[in-house]
Design an enzyme around this catalytic site. Structure first.
Site, PDB file in Angstrom:
ATOM      1  N   ARG A 336       0.838  -1.206   0.000  1.00 49.87           N
ATOM      2  CA  ARG A 336       0.000   0.000   0.000  1.00 49.87           C
ATOM      3  C   ARG A 336       0.878   1.264   0.000  1.00 49.87           C
ATOM      4  O   ARG A 336       2.108   1.177  -0.058  1.00 49.87           O
ATOM      5  CB  ARG A 336      -0.931  -0.023   1.211  1.00 49.87           C
ATOM      6  CG  ARG A 336      -0.216   0.094   2.540  1.00 49.87           C
ATOM      7  CD  ARG A 336      -1.214  -0.010   3.694  1.00 49.87           C
ATOM      8  NE  ARG A 336      -0.536   0.073   4.969  1.00 49.87           N
ATOM      9  CZ  ARG A 336      -0.876  -0.631   6.034  1.00 49.87           C
ATOM     10  NH1 ARG A 336      -1.864  -1.512   5.972  1.00 49.87           N
ATOM     11  NH2 ARG A 336      -0.227  -0.475   7.168  1.00 49.87           N
ATOM     12  N   ASP A 337       0.232   2.406   0.089  1.00 46.25           N
ATOM     13  CA  ASP A 337       0.992   3.664   0.076  1.00 46.25           C
ATOM     14  C   ASP A 337       1.609   3.886   1.454  1.00 46.25           C
ATOM     15  O   ASP A 337       1.260   4.816   2.165  1.00 46.25           O
ATOM     16  CB  ASP A 337       0.089   4.838  -0.328  1.00 46.25           C
ATOM     17  CG  ASP A 337      -1.148   4.941   0.548  1.00 46.25           C
ATOM     18  OD1 ASP A 337      -1.425   4.002   1.326  1.00 46.25           O
ATOM     19  OD2 ASP A 337      -1.846   5.972   0.467  1.00 46.25           O
ATOM     20  N   GLU A 338       2.516   2.989   1.788  1.00 45.06           N
ATOM     21  CA  GLU A 338       3.194   3.067   3.072  1.00 45.06           C
ATOM     22  C   GLU A 338       4.619   2.533   2.892  1.00 45.06           C
ATOM     23  O   GLU A 338       5.517   3.295   2.604  1.00 45.06           O
ATOM     24  CB  GLU A 338       2.408   2.290   4.139  1.00 45.06           C
ATOM     25  CG  GLU A 338       2.914   2.583   5.533  1.00 45.06           C
ATOM     26  CD  GLU A 338       1.846   2.531   6.614  1.00 45.06           C
ATOM     27  OE1 GLU A 338       0.667   2.343   6.309  1.00 45.06           O
ATOM     28  OE2 GLU A 338       2.215   2.688   7.794  1.00 45.06           O
ATOM     29  N   GLU A 602      -1.036  -8.427   8.666  1.00 45.42           N
ATOM     30  CA  GLU A 602      -0.875  -7.316   9.601  1.00 45.42           C
ATOM     31  C   GLU A 602      -1.776  -7.485  10.822  1.00 45.42           C
ATOM     32  O   GLU A 602      -1.394  -7.174  11.941  1.00 45.42           O
ATOM     33  CB  GLU A 602      -1.265  -6.010   8.876  1.00 45.42           C
ATOM     34  CG  GLU A 602      -1.265  -4.784   9.759  1.00 45.42           C
ATOM     35  CD  GLU A 602      -1.524  -3.501   8.977  1.00 45.42           C
ATOM     36  OE1 GLU A 602      -2.167  -3.583   7.907  1.00 45.42           O
ATOM     37  OE2 GLU A 602      -1.074  -2.429   9.424  1.00 45.42           O
TER      38      GLU A 602
HETATM   39  C1  BGC Z   1       2.111   0.390  10.053  1.00 48.60           C
HETATM   40  C2  BGC Z   1       2.769  -0.341  11.158  1.00 48.60           C
HETATM   41  C3  BGC Z   1       3.184   0.529  12.236  1.00 48.60           C
HETATM   42  C4  BGC Z   1       2.001   1.278  12.713  1.00 48.60           C
HETATM   43  C5  BGC Z   1       2.333   2.270  13.771  1.00 48.60           C
HETATM   44  C6  BGC Z   1       0.957   1.162  10.573  1.00 48.60           C
HETATM   45  O1  BGC Z   1       0.402   1.958   9.604  1.00 48.60           O
HETATM   46  O2  BGC Z   1       1.758  -0.419   9.008  1.00 48.60           O
HETATM   47  O3  BGC Z   1       3.067  -1.612  11.042  1.00 48.60           O
HETATM   48  O4  BGC Z   1       3.980   0.011  13.219  1.00 48.60           O
HETATM   49  O5  BGC Z   1       1.304   1.930  11.689  1.00 48.60           O
HETATM   50  O6  BGC Z   1       1.397   2.300  14.668  1.00 48.60           O
END
Ligand code: BGC
Length: 717
Positions: A336-338, A602
């Site tokens: 995703r956009d991350e 996740e």
């Molecule tokens: C991420 C994580 C991260 C978390 C922080 C999420 O968006 O995917 O794995 O540790 O935010 O709270």
């Protein structure tokens, strides 16, 4: 050759994928030649039409304002009398969009490259070609390539020079030789199945979620444009599902030139198992498609196998989770956009990671960026390289990556330099925590992610401060150990640690029991030695009772999960640990396996038992954090744990359970392979250990410990 004496060159701020071109002649045959290169953005070099080297996504991802890696390549066989160098580029992490808030131009507002070529000729002459304004810039087949959105490619285009490159006045002091792993294409998976979905889409299933891209061959009329989209899952009806990619387009757009070509993207990657073909110009034949697995090239060191095929699949998923998220930076997810270097996830998984692969260089590099991005005051950003700024900086368990990661890497490989180099950042982080709030020994201020994504009905908001103080104590205890190894006087921190533990007991415990009724509170108190030795068994019994009350399942999030199983096994509740491990219903580690997962999710509930998919706003199917259980599988089930850093001394103390018939695990250390096996024969367990030269093993079976050197040992109990 010194790349720092060369010049950054650019095509200006507007160009999204400029190609830099230089022609030159050599007066004699080449004896030896190499080129060093780097970019703000991503680069690939061709010399006389041949791609230089096999590295991908160069120069890699660092905190580019402070550190930009360069790579060096031997190009002796490529040079002739008349030469043309082209350097293709794209925005990459440095220039392109990153994070869900669509940050872009995070480290630079333009693509720039720098290179220095040096050739020694047969006649003794040394020729240097540096990037400067004698180079031209132009455009080529790559129209645009972005990390999140994919690549747009026009096979019809030829590289055409447009203007003179400009010198970009940007420091070269930040250039540093590559200190991480090479990023490479590691494996090629065949397409498994062609699917026409109920919605009528043409979809290919590769049978495994990977990070990388698809290499394909296609022929279409010149000017025909087709595209490929990427997805992790199909929805309950079997349709292509991309909502959880959020704003990431993860799309390859390819314009044909009338000939058959084999193509793969150059400057992007996707997390996917399925692809959808749009406007495909010919009948789809599976043999024209391969999924290319891309990641940091690390040596595989750990192997785990047992009698239960679903546990084996879980272990495979853990390894795939690591492969999918160890692309230069330890990321949360690849789709995703991350795709960011979340510190909390990294500290949760680092020990497991170090069983599976040699991650020494991988973490050395990332920790250099962590130190580079640590704030003046000692705070650690939530993601490294830092793209979020204030967002999430200074969260407990996340920022503690600064301490936990170097320590675990030191334990795995015994490299004291790892501690020496990171000690200032480790200490600075703990010092920053000390300065928070009114009482030095308590950390009960600020915003924390807490036990992220936990399912505990007893979890309350204020638990974040119990967690923060627990991590404060834990990090402080590691800083003390590290400091002593480095010969520092740590008495001040020892006194501090005693006070943190006392404060923790006073605030969060009563009569030897935890006030918080969460599973995670119990896990931390025991694992971080915040309780008295004699309280461990009863606290762990409380934990087992809470697990029972919660419905005989775990309820821990990112904070409690990595240590939950260790606490149970080490404190008289090994059977409960196995109950959790072997549970197949939601929530559990095996639940996603029963749902067909090929990586770690996740969320415990990424997909509900009825097939409904959890919220698309945050639901990755390739997040390694919960895969931390792999370190219990290696460390407790198989029982292999380093006692002395680098496994010079190892504990071999397997903890079997009759519901698993046999286990066989191994780890390749600098001194050779350590193997631990056990097998039930009726009520008896046969143990076999293999210990290489230079390793002393403390073999513990049924509470009895024996010291053993090199050799193969068998025991029956
Ligand atoms: C991420 C994580 C991260 C978390 C922080 C999420 O968006 O995917 O794995 O540790 O935010 O709270």
């Amino acid at each position: 050759m010194n790349i720092r004496n060369s010049n950054w060159i650019t095509a200006g701020t507007a160009e999204l994928a400029p190609v830099f071109i230089k022609k030159f002649t050599l007066s004699a045959p080449v004896k030896k030649a190499s080129i060093a290169a780097s970019a703000l953005g991503l680069y690939e070099i061709c010399i006389n039409g041949v791609r230089v080297g096999d590295l991908r996504m160069t120069p890699g991802w660092t905190s580019y304002k402070k550190r930009v890696q360069w790579q060096e390549y031997d190009i002796t066989p490529l040079l002739k009398a008349e030469n043309e160098i082209t350097i293709s580029t794209a925005e990459g992490w440095c220039i392109g969009t990153l994070a869900w808030e669509n940050h872009h131009h995070l480290w630079s507002d333009r693509i720039a490259v720098i290179a220095s070529l040096e050739a020694t000729l047969e006649n003794g002459e040394i020729v240097t070609v540096n990037t400067d304004n004698s180079w031209s810039w132009g455009r080529g087949k790559i129209v645009r390539s972005e990390i999140y959105n994919g690549e747009i490619y026009d096979q019809r285009a030829e590289i055409t020079a447009i203007g003179a490159a400009e010198i970009y006045d940007h420091t070269t002091d930040i250039l540093t030789p590559q200190d991480g792993c090479d990023i490479r294409e590691i494996e090629w998976l065949p397409a498994k199945e062609l699917i026409i979905t109920p919605e009528g889409d043409t979809v290919i299933d590769f049978g495994q979620e990977i990070t990388g891209y698809v290499s394909f061959s296609v022929k279409g009329e010149a000017g025909h444009t087709c595209s490929i989209q990427h997805a992790e899952i199909l929805d309950a009806n079997g349709n292509f599902y991309i909502e959880n990619l959020r704003a990431a387009k993860a799309m390859i757009t390819y314009t044909c030139n009338g000939e058959r070509w084999e193509y793969h993207p150059h400057f992007t990657f996707m997390g996917f198992r399925y692809i959808r073909l749009n406007n495909w110009p010919e009948e789809v034949s599976l043999k024209e498609f391969r999924a290319v697995v891309l990641h940091s090239d690390m040596k595989r060191t750990g192997h785990f196998e047992c009698s239960d095929p679903e546990l084996n699949r879980l272990y495979e998923n853990i390894v795939w989770g690591q492969r999918g998220n160890f692309l230069d930076v330890p990321t949360d997810c690849p789709q995703r956009d991350e795709r960011l270097g979340w510190t909390g996830d990294a500290q949760a998984f680092v020990r497991c990671a170090a069983y599976n692969y040699d991650v020494h260089d991988f973490f050395r590099k990332w920790l250099r960026d962590l130190a580079a991005d640590q704030r003046e005051d000692g705070r650690i950003p939530a993601v490294i390289p830092d793209v979020l700024g204030e967002g999430g900086a200074g969260s407990a368990a996340w920022g503690d990556a600064a301490v936990i990661c170097p320590w675990q890497v030191y334990m795995a490989y015994g490299d004291l330099d790892m501690l020496r180099e990171n000690f200032p950042a480790m200490k600075k982080w703990v010092d920053w925590i000390r300065a928070q709030g009114e009482r030095e020994e308590v950390w009960n201020t600020g915003g924390h992610y807490g036990d992220w994504l936990n399912l505990d009905p007893n979890y309350k908001d204020e638990d974040q401060y119990m967690i923060a103080t627990a991590y404060f104590a834990y990090s402080c205890s590691i800083v003390i150990k590290a400091g002593k190894l480095l010969g520092c006087d740590m008495s001040e921190y020892e006194a501090l640690h005693t006070r943190i533990v006392e404060a923790f007991r006073a605030l969060y415990m009563q009569d030897g029991r935890m006030l918080s009724r969460t599973q995670t509170a119990h896990v931390l108190a025991v694992y971080f030695d915040l309780c008295r030795e004699e309280e461990k068994a009863s606290l762990t019994a409380d934990l087992a009772q809470l697990i029972h009350e919660t419905g005989d399942h775990l309820a821990t999030g990112f904070v409690g999960t990595p240590y939950l199983m260790h606490v149970l096994s080490e404190n008289g509740q090994n059977e409960t640990a196995y109950n959790l491990l072997l549970r197949r219903e939601y929530p559990s580690w095996l639940y996603p396996v029963t749902m067909g997962a090929t990586t770690i999710w996740e969320r415990w509930n990424g997909i509900f038992p009825d097939g409904t998919i959890n919220t698309p706003s945050m639901n990755s199917f390739n997040h390694y954090a919960y895969g931390a259980v792999g370190d219990w599988m290696m460390g407790r089930m198989a029982g292999i744990t380093p006692i002395e850093p680098g496994y010079t001394r190892v504990a071999l103390a397997p903890m079997p359970d009759p519901r698993v018939e046999w286990v066989k695990a191994s780890i390749d250390t600098a001194r050779g392979r350590i193997i631990s096996e056990w097998k039930y024969e009726g009520a008896q367990v046969n143990y076999t250990f293999t210990i290489p030269a230079g390793v002393t093993a403390e073999i513990t079976i049924s509470g009895k410990t024996e010291l053993c050197g090199e050799g193969r040992y068998s025991f029956t109990v």
